[in-house]
Design a protein around this motif. Sequence first.
Motif, PDB file in Angstrom:
ATOM      1  N   MET A   1       0.825  -1.186   0.000  1.00  0.00           N
ATOM      2  CA  MET A   1       0.000   0.000   0.000  1.00  0.00           C
ATOM      3  C   MET A   1       0.872   1.254   0.000  1.00  0.00           C
ATOM      4  O   MET A   1       0.622   2.179  -0.748  1.00  0.00           O
ATOM      5  CB  MET A   1      -0.916  -0.040   1.233  1.00  0.00           C
ATOM      6  CG  MET A   1      -1.774   1.158   1.394  1.00  0.00           C
ATOM      7  SD  MET A   1      -3.202   1.005   0.348  1.00  0.00           S
ATOM      8  CE  MET A   1      -4.149   2.349   0.895  1.00  0.00           C
ATOM      9  N   ASN A   2       1.900   1.275   0.863  1.00  0.00           N
ATOM     10  CA  ASN A   2       2.794   2.422   0.915  1.00  0.00           C
ATOM     11  C   ASN A   2       3.566   2.584  -0.389  1.00  0.00           C
ATOM     12  O   ASN A   2       3.857   3.696  -0.807  1.00  0.00           O
ATOM     13  CB  ASN A   2       3.777   2.293   2.081  1.00  0.00           C
ATOM     14  CG  ASN A   2       3.083   2.497   3.411  1.00  0.00           C
ATOM     15  OD1 ASN A   2       2.022   3.114   3.462  1.00  0.00           O
ATOM     16  ND2 ASN A   2       3.674   1.969   4.470  1.00  0.00           N
ATOM     17  N   GLU A   3       3.906   1.473  -1.019  1.00  0.00           N
ATOM     18  CA  GLU A   3       4.640   1.524  -2.275  1.00  0.00           C
ATOM     19  C   GLU A   3       3.795   2.130  -3.377  1.00  0.00           C
ATOM     20  O   GLU A   3       4.290   2.881  -4.223  1.00  0.00           O
ATOM     21  CB  GLU A   3       5.101   0.119  -2.663  1.00  0.00           C
ATOM     22  CG  GLU A   3       6.097  -0.473  -1.680  1.00  0.00           C
ATOM     23  CD  GLU A   3       6.234  -1.973  -1.851  1.00  0.00           C
ATOM     24  OE1 GLU A   3       5.437  -2.574  -2.590  1.00  0.00           O
ATOM     25  OE2 GLU A   3       7.138  -2.530  -1.229  1.00  0.00           O
ATOM     26  N   MET A   4       2.486   1.827  -3.360  1.00  0.00           N
ATOM     27  CA  MET A   4       1.592   2.389  -4.379  1.00  0.00           C
ATOM     28  C   MET A   4       1.445   3.904  -4.175  1.00  0.00           C
ATOM     29  O   MET A   4       1.437   4.670  -5.154  1.00  0.00           O
ATOM     30  CB  MET A   4       0.231   1.699  -4.331  1.00  0.00           C
ATOM     31  CG  MET A   4       0.274   0.267  -4.830  1.00  0.00           C
ATOM     32  SD  MET A   4      -1.289  -0.601  -4.711  1.00  0.00           S
ATOM     33  CE  MET A   4      -2.402   0.469  -5.561  1.00  0.00           C
ATOM     34  N   LEU A   5       1.325   4.331  -2.933  1.00  0.00           N
ATOM     35  CA  LEU A   5       1.226   5.758  -2.660  1.00  0.00           C
ATOM     36  C   LEU A   5       2.517   6.479  -3.053  1.00  0.00           C
ATOM     37  O   LEU A   5       2.479   7.579  -3.611  1.00  0.00           O
ATOM     38  CB  LEU A   5       0.910   6.003  -1.190  1.00  0.00           C
ATOM     39  CG  LEU A   5      -0.504   5.659  -0.732  1.00  0.00           C
ATOM     40  CD1 LEU A   5      -0.624   5.824   0.770  1.00  0.00           C
ATOM     41  CD2 LEU A   5      -1.509   6.541  -1.442  1.00  0.00           C
ATOM     42  N   LEU A   6       3.640   5.877  -2.770  1.00  0.00           N
ATOM     43  CA  LEU A   6       4.922   6.462  -3.128  1.00  0.00           C
ATOM     44  C   LEU A   6       5.068   6.551  -4.647  1.00  0.00           C
ATOM     45  O   LEU A   6       5.543   7.566  -5.173  1.00  0.00           O
ATOM     46  CB  LEU A   6       6.059   5.645  -2.520  1.00  0.00           C
ATOM     47  CG  LEU A   6       7.461   6.197  -2.725  1.00  0.00           C
ATOM     48  CD1 LEU A   6       7.593   7.569  -2.078  1.00  0.00           C
ATOM     49  CD2 LEU A   6       8.490   5.245  -2.146  1.00  0.00           C
ATOM     50  N   ALA A   7       4.642   5.513  -5.371  1.00  0.00           N
ATOM     51  CA  ALA A   7       4.716   5.526  -6.832  1.00  0.00           C
ATOM     52  C   ALA A   7       3.794   6.597  -7.406  1.00  0.00           C
ATOM     53  O   ALA A   7       4.168   7.318  -8.344  1.00  0.00           O
ATOM     54  CB  ALA A   7       4.350   4.151  -7.390  1.00  0.00           C
ATOM     55  N   ALA A   8       2.575   6.726  -6.852  1.00  0.00           N
ATOM     56  CA  ALA A   8       1.642   7.749  -7.329  1.00  0.00           C
ATOM     57  C   ALA A   8       2.196   9.144  -7.059  1.00  0.00           C
ATOM     58  O   ALA A   8       2.103  10.047  -7.899  1.00  0.00           O
ATOM     59  CB  ALA A   8       0.284   7.581  -6.658  1.00  0.00           C
ATOM     60  N   PHE A   9       2.803   9.336  -5.899  1.00  0.00           N
ATOM     61  CA  PHE A   9       3.395  10.622  -5.565  1.00  0.00           C
ATOM     62  C   PHE A   9       4.558  10.941  -6.502  1.00  0.00           C
ATOM     63  O   PHE A   9       4.714  12.070  -6.966  1.00  0.00           O
ATOM     64  CB  PHE A   9       3.854  10.628  -4.103  1.00  0.00           C
ATOM     65  CG  PHE A   9       4.487  11.924  -3.688  1.00  0.00           C
ATOM     66  CD1 PHE A   9       3.705  13.056  -3.506  1.00  0.00           C
ATOM     67  CD2 PHE A   9       5.853  12.012  -3.504  1.00  0.00           C
ATOM     68  CE1 PHE A   9       4.284  14.258  -3.138  1.00  0.00           C
ATOM     69  CE2 PHE A   9       6.434  13.205  -3.127  1.00  0.00           C
ATOM     70  CZ  PHE A   9       5.659  14.328  -2.950  1.00  0.00           C
ATOM     71  N   ALA A  10       5.381   9.928  -6.802  1.00  0.00           N
ATOM     72  CA  ALA A  10       6.517  10.133  -7.702  1.00  0.00           C
ATOM     73  C   ALA A  10       6.031  10.511  -9.104  1.00  0.00           C
ATOM     74  O   ALA A  10       6.611  11.392  -9.755  1.00  0.00           O
ATOM     75  CB  ALA A  10       7.380   8.879  -7.752  1.00  0.00           C
TER      76      ALA A  10
END
Length: 104
Positions: A1-10
């Motif tokens: 979940m955190n990885e998806m948020l980080l990817a979306a933010f990037a």
Amino acid sequence: MNEMLLAAFALFVAYLYLPTAWLSGLRPAKPMTRQANHLHCPENKFYIPEDAVLRRHFVSQLRWEIEAALHPRPTDSILQRHYDALVTIKLEQRLADMGCLKPC
């Protein structure tokens, strides 16, 4: 979940800092409008509307922009005449600089 948020933010940050020239290649081409079909008026030229009400609003907007760049309107009647003459001259210059005075 955190990885998806980080990817979306990037991706969001990359979109903000990406040059617009690169993005224009990704967008689909716009269909030609009626105004763009006319070859006798260059794209960088403006036109003054034919309709009297639209023309009045267009010229009023230009006059407002010119007056906003100048000092405040004087209270003396003679200075008001000179101020109005200055605004009129600047308005005529701006209209002449725009070029295409008829609809293209």
